[in-house]
Write an enzyme that holds these catalytic residues in place. Structure first.
Site, mmCIF file in Angstrom:
data_model
loop_
_atom_site.group_PDB
_atom_site.id
_atom_site.type_symbol
_atom_site.label_atom_id
_atom_site.label_comp_id
_atom_site.label_asym_id
_atom_site.label_seq_id
_atom_site.Cartn_x
_atom_site.Cartn_y
_atom_site.Cartn_z
ATOM 1 N N ASP A 1 24.897 75.652 -86.103
ATOM 2 C CA ASP A 1 24.762 74.710 -87.367
ATOM 3 C C ASP A 1 25.980 75.032 -88.354
ATOM 4 O O ASP A 1 26.255 76.170 -88.460
ATOM 5 C CB ASP A 1 23.577 75.184 -87.792
ATOM 6 C CG ASP A 1 22.206 74.679 -87.061
ATOM 7 O OD1 ASP A 1 22.465 73.632 -86.451
ATOM 8 O OD2 ASP A 1 21.330 75.414 -87.209
ATOM 9 N N HIS B 1 23.076 76.372 -79.929
ATOM 10 C CA HIS B 1 21.886 75.958 -79.517
ATOM 11 C C HIS B 1 22.237 74.258 -78.984
ATOM 12 O O HIS B 1 23.281 73.663 -79.567
ATOM 13 C CB HIS B 1 20.779 76.026 -80.445
ATOM 14 C CG HIS B 1 20.921 75.456 -81.791
ATOM 15 N ND1 HIS B 1 21.678 76.131 -82.830
ATOM 16 C CD2 HIS B 1 20.529 74.197 -82.241
ATOM 17 C CE1 HIS B 1 21.867 75.155 -83.963
ATOM 18 N NE2 HIS B 1 21.200 74.201 -83.640
ATOM 19 N N ARG C 1 13.503 71.834 -90.918
ATOM 20 C CA ARG C 1 14.285 72.919 -90.578
ATOM 21 C C ARG C 1 14.908 73.208 -92.111
ATOM 22 O O ARG C 1 15.167 72.259 -92.936
ATOM 23 C CB ARG C 1 15.635 72.484 -89.864
ATOM 24 C CG ARG C 1 16.590 73.654 -89.683
ATOM 25 C CD ARG C 1 17.786 73.188 -88.849
ATOM 26 N NE ARG C 1 18.772 72.248 -89.477
ATOM 27 C CZ ARG C 1 19.883 71.970 -88.990
ATOM 28 N NH1 ARG C 1 20.071 72.020 -87.902
ATOM 29 N NH2 ARG C 1 20.797 71.014 -89.986
#
Length: 360
Positions: free
Chosen positions: A170, A326, A341
């Site tokens: 991320d 991921h 999130r």
């Protein structure tokens, strides 16, 4: 079963915003054409840090390691609820996440406000929580909550052949990227929609020692400029230019070390990803392309350093973005999938040459 239909929205036409985008695009193109224009980072700058130890405060809750290299799950019915953990238990959970890469918790009752506060406790105090560039002003749960929705996914150009191109960590395009991420799936599809994680620690250990030594000290340019500015035009809203920490402006790019030290564990991790890493700055473009493609394949081709999680309603995953990758699985057609999130921001990435690999 909720079905989706793609919406058609007007592009952003605000003149002042478009002028900012045009200037950012000009700079982005200049950096792409001439990497010497990309600001360098001081690879010798190593902050003071002390690796943390797990103190055992969560041992009353049954858990198991999902695989040898990555992933721990607290058993359903173990009684653990994130909403009821003490600060000591939250700190222990963060250490466990950093050691195991990702931790799974079933059927959590944590509310959105509690999840936001939980994220603040994991964030670097100087940085806080991240506001994603595509988060709209006046969004449903506020700036620091990212909605993970298959409806938004309709606006990404997913690769129809190679799903593995979705692997990423991320917001590595930010100068201050995240340390952890907390995702709660509130509306899973009937079938499918699994998420996979891979270990950056184990990816590093897959490399030969001479190759590790070659990579240590090199830096890479990360960017999401084209991806999110394209998304912004399709969705018809402006990108956010103030996003927490040192993350400002519309350039959406940063330089980070190829090998990163996780300050919680003191372990080395491979820190490049297929989603955002564009160029190794110390190498020519052909050399950089060759090395990056090989490093991406280390993550893609080694299922022994991966773990796959099948979501149920209200399950939560917490992972360490400094040391994992991921990818979601887009195999549920037009069914609806929604998650909440929170992304805490961490330290500026660094490499400590005195740090060790996980198994050293």
């Amino acid at each position: 079963m909720v079905q989706l239909e793609k919406k058609s929205l007007a592009p952003v036409t605000d003149p002042a915003y478009q002028a900012k985008v045009a200037e950012a695009r000009k700079i982005n193109h200049q950096k792409t054409a001439n990497p010497k224009l990309i600001p360098k980072i001081d690879t010798n700058a190593v902050p003071e840090y002390t690796p943390k130890e797990y103190k055992g405060s969560l041992d009353t809750f049954d858990r198991f390691d999902v695989t040898v290299n990555i992933g721990t799950e607290f058993k359903a019915g173990s009684g653990i609820q994130l909403s009821k953990l003490t600060d000591e238990q939250i700190e222990d959970l963060a250490v466990l996440v950093s050691q195991r890469g990702v931790v799974f918790l079933r059927n959590q009752d944590i509310t959105v406000d509690e999840q936001r506060e939980f994220g603040r406790k994991l964030a670097d105090p100087s940085a806080g929580l991240h506001t994603h560039p595509i988060t709209e002003e006046g969004s449903e749960f506020g700036d620091q909550i990212t909605i993970i929705s298959s409806e938004l996914g309709e606006y990404y150009e997913a690769d129809p052949v190679y799903a593995s191109r979705g692997w990423h960590s991320d917001i590595t395009f930010e100068p201050t990227p995240s340390n952890y991420a907390i995702l709660k799936i509130v509306e899973p599809p009937t079938d499918g929609g699994d998420t996979l994680w891979a270990s950056g620690y184990s990816a590093y250990e897959k490399l030969s020692k001479p190759y590790r030594q070659f990579l240590e000290g090199l830096t890479a340019y990360h960017s999401s400029f084209e991806q999110f500015h394209g998304f912004s035009q399709l969705r018809g809203h402006q990108l956010r230019d103030v996003r927490g920490g040192k993350n400002e402006g519309l350039g959406l790019d940063a330089v980070h070390p190829l090998i990163r030290t996780n300050p919680v564990t003191g372990w080395k991790s491979l820190f490049v990803n297929n989603g955002f890493t564009k160029r190794i700055l110390e190498l020519s473009k052909p050399e950089s392309d060759t090395v990056l493609n090989q490093l991406f394949r280390v993550v893609l081709d080694n299922h022994d350093i991966q773990v796959r999680f099948k979501w149920n309603k209200n399950d939560v995953a917490i992972w360490d973005n400094r040391s994992t990758y991921h990818t979601a699985t887009q195999d549920y057609g037009k069914e609806f999938r929604k998650g909440i999130r929170v992304v805490p921001l961490g330290e500026t990435p660094f490499f400590d040459p005195k740090s060790k690999s996980k198994n050293e």
